[in-house]
Motif scaffolding. Sequence first.
Motif, mmCIF file in Angstrom:
data_model
loop_
_atom_site.group_PDB
_atom_site.id
_atom_site.type_symbol
_atom_site.label_atom_id
_atom_site.label_comp_id
_atom_site.label_asym_id
_atom_site.label_seq_id
_atom_site.Cartn_x
_atom_site.Cartn_y
_atom_site.Cartn_z
ATOM 1 N N ASN A 101 -5.894 -64.253 -46.757
ATOM 2 C CA ASN A 101 -6.768 -63.068 -46.757
ATOM 3 C C ASN A 101 -8.033 -63.417 -45.993
ATOM 4 O O ASN A 101 -8.507 -64.546 -46.045
ATOM 5 C CB ASN A 101 -7.157 -62.642 -48.171
ATOM 6 N N ILE A 102 -8.587 -62.427 -45.294
ATOM 7 C CA ILE A 102 -9.903 -62.571 -44.671
ATOM 8 C C ILE A 102 -10.892 -61.884 -45.601
ATOM 9 O O ILE A 102 -10.738 -60.697 -45.929
ATOM 10 C CB ILE A 102 -9.955 -61.928 -43.269
ATOM 11 N N ILE A 103 -11.900 -62.624 -46.034
ATOM 12 C CA ILE A 103 -12.909 -62.094 -46.949
ATOM 13 C C ILE A 103 -14.291 -62.358 -46.366
ATOM 14 O O ILE A 103 -14.427 -63.029 -45.337
ATOM 15 C CB ILE A 103 -12.778 -62.719 -48.356
ATOM 16 N N GLY A 104 -15.299 -61.818 -47.005
ATOM 17 C CA GLY A 104 -16.661 -62.071 -46.555
ATOM 18 C C GLY A 104 -17.119 -61.187 -45.423
ATOM 19 O O GLY A 104 -18.172 -61.444 -44.820
ATOM 20 N N CYS A 105 -16.355 -60.138 -45.119
ATOM 21 C CA CYS A 105 -16.759 -59.161 -44.102
ATOM 22 C C CYS A 105 -15.984 -57.884 -44.398
ATOM 23 O O CYS A 105 -15.040 -57.886 -45.187
ATOM 24 C CB CYS A 105 -16.467 -59.663 -42.690
ATOM 25 N N SER A 106 -16.372 -56.792 -43.742
ATOM 26 C CA SER A 106 -15.634 -55.545 -43.944
ATOM 27 C C SER A 106 -14.314 -55.620 -43.179
ATOM 28 O O SER A 106 -14.171 -56.406 -42.238
ATOM 29 C CB SER A 106 -16.462 -54.352 -43.454
ATOM 30 N N THR A 107 -13.359 -54.794 -43.564
ATOM 31 C CA THR A 107 -12.065 -54.789 -42.876
ATOM 32 C C THR A 107 -12.226 -54.389 -41.406
ATOM 33 O O THR A 107 -11.451 -54.829 -40.561
ATOM 34 C CB THR A 107 -11.081 -53.830 -43.571
ATOM 35 N N GLU A 108 -13.237 -53.574 -41.100
ATOM 36 C CA GLU A 108 -13.452 -53.127 -39.715
ATOM 37 C C GLU A 108 -13.962 -54.245 -38.817
ATOM 38 O O GLU A 108 -13.873 -54.154 -37.593
ATOM 39 C CB GLU A 108 -14.453 -51.956 -39.667
ATOM 40 N N GLU A 109 -14.511 -55.287 -39.412
ATOM 41 C CA GLU A 109 -15.070 -56.385 -38.608
ATOM 42 C C GLU A 109 -14.021 -57.407 -38.174
ATOM 43 O O GLU A 109 -14.287 -58.245 -37.321
ATOM 44 C CB GLU A 109 -16.166 -57.103 -39.408
ATOM 45 N N VAL A 110 -12.825 -57.361 -38.772
ATOM 46 C CA VAL A 110 -11.791 -58.354 -38.460
ATOM 47 C C VAL A 110 -11.145 -58.018 -37.125
ATOM 48 O O VAL A 110 -10.887 -56.846 -36.827
ATOM 49 C CB VAL A 110 -10.738 -58.400 -39.583
ATOM 50 N N TYR A 111 -10.882 -59.027 -36.304
ATOM 51 C CA TYR A 111 -10.174 -58.832 -35.035
ATOM 52 C C TYR A 111 -9.354 -60.083 -34.714
ATOM 53 O O TYR A 111 -9.635 -61.177 -35.235
ATOM 54 C CB TYR A 111 -11.151 -58.511 -33.898
ATOM 55 N N CYS A 112 -8.352 -59.909 -33.880
ATOM 56 C CA CYS A 112 -7.534 -61.041 -33.460
ATOM 57 C C CYS A 112 -8.389 -62.006 -32.656
ATOM 58 O O CYS A 112 -9.229 -61.588 -31.861
ATOM 59 C CB CYS A 112 -6.334 -60.577 -32.641
ATOM 60 N N ASP A 113 -8.190 -63.286 -32.883
ATOM 61 C CA ASP A 113 -8.903 -64.384 -32.247
ATOM 62 C C ASP A 113 -10.285 -64.634 -32.854
ATOM 63 O O ASP A 113 -11.037 -65.464 -32.353
ATOM 64 C CB ASP A 113 -9.009 -64.175 -30.728
ATOM 65 N N MET A 114 -10.628 -63.916 -33.922
ATOM 66 C CA MET A 114 -11.901 -64.143 -34.600
ATOM 67 C C MET A 114 -11.914 -65.561 -35.199
ATOM 68 O O MET A 114 -10.952 -65.977 -35.850
ATOM 69 C CB MET A 114 -12.100 -63.110 -35.712
ATOM 70 N N ALA A 115 -13.013 -66.290 -34.978
ATOM 71 C CA ALA A 115 -13.156 -67.633 -35.551
ATOM 72 C C ALA A 115 -13.387 -67.517 -37.054
ATOM 73 O O ALA A 115 -14.252 -66.750 -37.497
ATOM 74 C CB ALA A 115 -14.314 -68.364 -34.887
ATOM 75 N N VAL A 116 -12.615 -68.277 -37.838
ATOM 76 C CA VAL A 116 -12.709 -68.232 -39.298
ATOM 77 C C VAL A 116 -12.715 -69.638 -39.870
ATOM 78 O O VAL A 116 -12.292 -70.594 -39.218
ATOM 79 C CB VAL A 116 -11.545 -67.410 -39.914
ATOM 80 N N GLU A 117 -13.197 -69.731 -41.107
ATOM 81 C CA GLU A 117 -13.203 -71.011 -41.821
ATOM 82 C C GLU A 117 -12.697 -70.785 -43.238
ATOM 83 O O GLU A 117 -12.857 -69.701 -43.801
ATOM 84 C CB GLU A 117 -14.604 -71.618 -41.840
ATOM 85 N N VAL A 118 -12.127 -71.831 -43.811
ATOM 86 C CA VAL A 118 -11.533 -71.710 -45.137
ATOM 87 C C VAL A 118 -12.623 -71.560 -46.207
ATOM 88 O O VAL A 118 -13.717 -72.132 -46.091
ATOM 89 C CB VAL A 118 -10.601 -72.909 -45.446
ATOM 90 N N VAL A 119 -12.325 -70.759 -47.213
ATOM 91 C CA VAL A 119 -13.116 -70.669 -48.439
ATOM 92 C C VAL A 119 -12.104 -70.717 -49.581
ATOM 93 O O VAL A 119 -10.956 -70.308 -49.424
ATOM 94 C CB VAL A 119 -13.968 -69.377 -48.523
ATOM 95 N N TRP A 120 -12.531 -71.238 -50.714
ATOM 96 C CA TRP A 120 -11.587 -71.501 -51.802
ATOM 97 C C TRP A 120 -11.761 -70.509 -52.926
ATOM 98 O O TRP A 120 -12.869 -70.288 -53.395
ATOM 99 C CB TRP A 120 -11.767 -72.935 -52.291
ATOM 100 N N ASP A 121 -10.634 -69.929 -53.355
ATOM 101 C CA ASP A 121 -10.625 -68.976 -54.457
ATOM 102 C C ASP A 121 -9.896 -69.635 -55.634
ATOM 103 O O ASP A 121 -8.665 -69.703 -55.651
ATOM 104 C CB ASP A 121 -9.925 -67.681 -54.016
ATOM 105 N N ASP A 122 -10.670 -70.135 -56.589
ATOM 106 C CA ASP A 122 -10.087 -70.765 -57.784
ATOM 107 C C ASP A 122 -9.640 -69.654 -58.726
ATOM 108 O O ASP A 122 -10.402 -69.232 -59.592
ATOM 109 C CB ASP A 122 -11.128 -71.675 -58.459
ATOM 110 N N VAL A 123 -8.414 -69.171 -58.549
ATOM 111 C CA VAL A 123 -7.966 -67.981 -59.270
ATOM 112 C C VAL A 123 -7.576 -68.262 -60.717
ATOM 113 O O VAL A 123 -7.651 -67.368 -61.556
ATOM 114 C CB VAL A 123 -6.821 -67.255 -58.522
#
Length: 136
Positions: A101-123
């Motif tokens: 999942n991409i989190i930390g931004c709105s769905t409209e901000e996501v695009y292909c080739d966007m630079a991302v970094e891992v974040v951990w969800d301790d569910v």
Amino acid sequence: MTMYAKPIPKINEDSRPFWGGCKVHELRFQKCNQCGHVRWPPAIICPECHGKDTVWITAAGHGRVYTYVVYHIAYHPGFKGELPYVVAVVELHEGPRIFTNIIGCSTEEVYCDMAVEVVWDDVTTELTLPKFRPVK
Ligand SMILES: [Zn+2]
């Protein structure tokens, strides 16, 4: 185990080191000692050279959105409270492509080739999921 309303991954002997790494916030993948290919999902042989000599490496946790989709309908009741949300394939710098999942931004901000970094969800106390956020 803590109550968690969404489906959880089925962990097997091949994937246990990956999920164990997530628990301690390390993104672990198998690397072939014969050809250097870093693979996902885990397997007993390398899909590139069929070598069996493998080592687990820890990825840096940086990559790019390879492709994604925005969910506007919850196909499982556990996701109703999160609509809309992004399911993506992230290509890590080390090579593997993983669903996340991409989190930390709105769905409209996501695009292909966007630079991302891992974040951990301790569910739960037993399970941690790797998710990704934009690199600011
Ligand atoms: Zn190989």
